[in-house]
Design a protein around this motif. Structure first.
Motif, short mmCIF file in Angstrom:
data_model
loop_
_atom_site.label_atom_id
_atom_site.label_comp_id
_atom_site.label_asym_id
_atom_site.label_seq_id
_atom_site.Cartn_x
_atom_site.Cartn_y
_atom_site.Cartn_z
N ILE A 42 -3.32 6.88 -10.28
CA ILE A 42 -3.00 6.18 -9.47
C ILE A 42 -3.84 5.08 -9.62
N ILE A 43 -3.11 3.69 -9.46
CA ILE A 43 -3.73 2.52 -9.30
C ILE A 43 -3.51 1.70 -8.10
N ASP A 44 -4.43 1.44 -7.09
CA ASP A 44 -4.30 0.89 -6.09
C ASP A 44 -4.75 -0.53 -6.00
N ALA A 45 -4.16 -1.71 -5.57
CA ALA A 45 -4.90 -2.88 -5.24
C ALA A 45 -5.26 -3.13 -3.99
N LYS A 46 -6.49 -3.51 -3.62
CA LYS A 46 -7.09 -3.66 -2.41
C LYS A 46 -7.83 -4.95 -2.17
N GLN A 47 -7.40 -5.54 -1.24
CA GLN A 47 -7.91 -7.02 -0.88
C GLN A 47 -9.45 -6.78 -0.05
#
Length: 165
Positions: A42-47
């Motif tokens: 799983i690849i998540d983008a978190k700011q």
């Protein structure tokens, strides 16, 4: 009987809405590890909540139908917008930094955390991802850096060295 049915229908509606919204998170990608496994990457983008000009992409293993996800993860953080001196002024600058993301990885009290640490001499933000539970004798971790050079937060070393302390 009508109250029970109404309560049951409300519960079902809330559960269904929650299930539908779980796919609306920050998932960027999902890669199967093969036909005969229930594990996916799983690849998540978190700011970063305090520095919106930084986005971290975190890859991790999701083990469906398993009691525990492996602790392996990767992290890559980049400047994706402006970073101001005011943003840097509002972060924890201690050696321990501060936790900016946390995600549960299993029902066995294991979580993935990302901690931001400010390296003032090199004017760089460090993002350390780590597992809170030891696996095979090791706490898994990964590191990514975001240099402030070229951003509005950069302090010219010549100017900063000339300033009285």
């Amino acid at each position: 009987m009508k109250r029970v049915n109404k309560a049951l229908m409300s519960l079902l509606a809330v559960t269904l809405a929650g299930t539908l919204l779980t796919g609306c998170g920050d998932d960027v990608g999902k890669v199967s590890l093969g036909l005969f496994t229930t594990k996916d990457v799983i690849i998540d983008a978190k700011q970063d909540p305090k520095i919106p000009g930084v986005t971290c992409h975190i890859s991790r293993i999701e083990a469906n139908l398993d009691f525990a996800d492996p602790s392996d993860m990767g992290i890559s953080c980049r400047q994706t917008g402006p970073i101001s001196a005011a943003d840097i002024a509002n972060i924890d600058k201690s050696k321990h930094g501060e936790v900016v993301f946390t995600e549960s990885l299993s029902i066995l009290f294991k979580s993935l955390k990302v901690r931001r640490i400010y390296d003032a001499p090199n004017q760089t933000l460090l993002y350390l991802s780590y597992s809170t539970k030891e696996t095979n004798g090791s706490h898994k971790h990964a590191l990514s850096t975001v240099p402030l050079y070229g951003s509005q937060a950069w302090i010219d070393p010549v100017i900063s060295a000339a300033q009285p302390k």
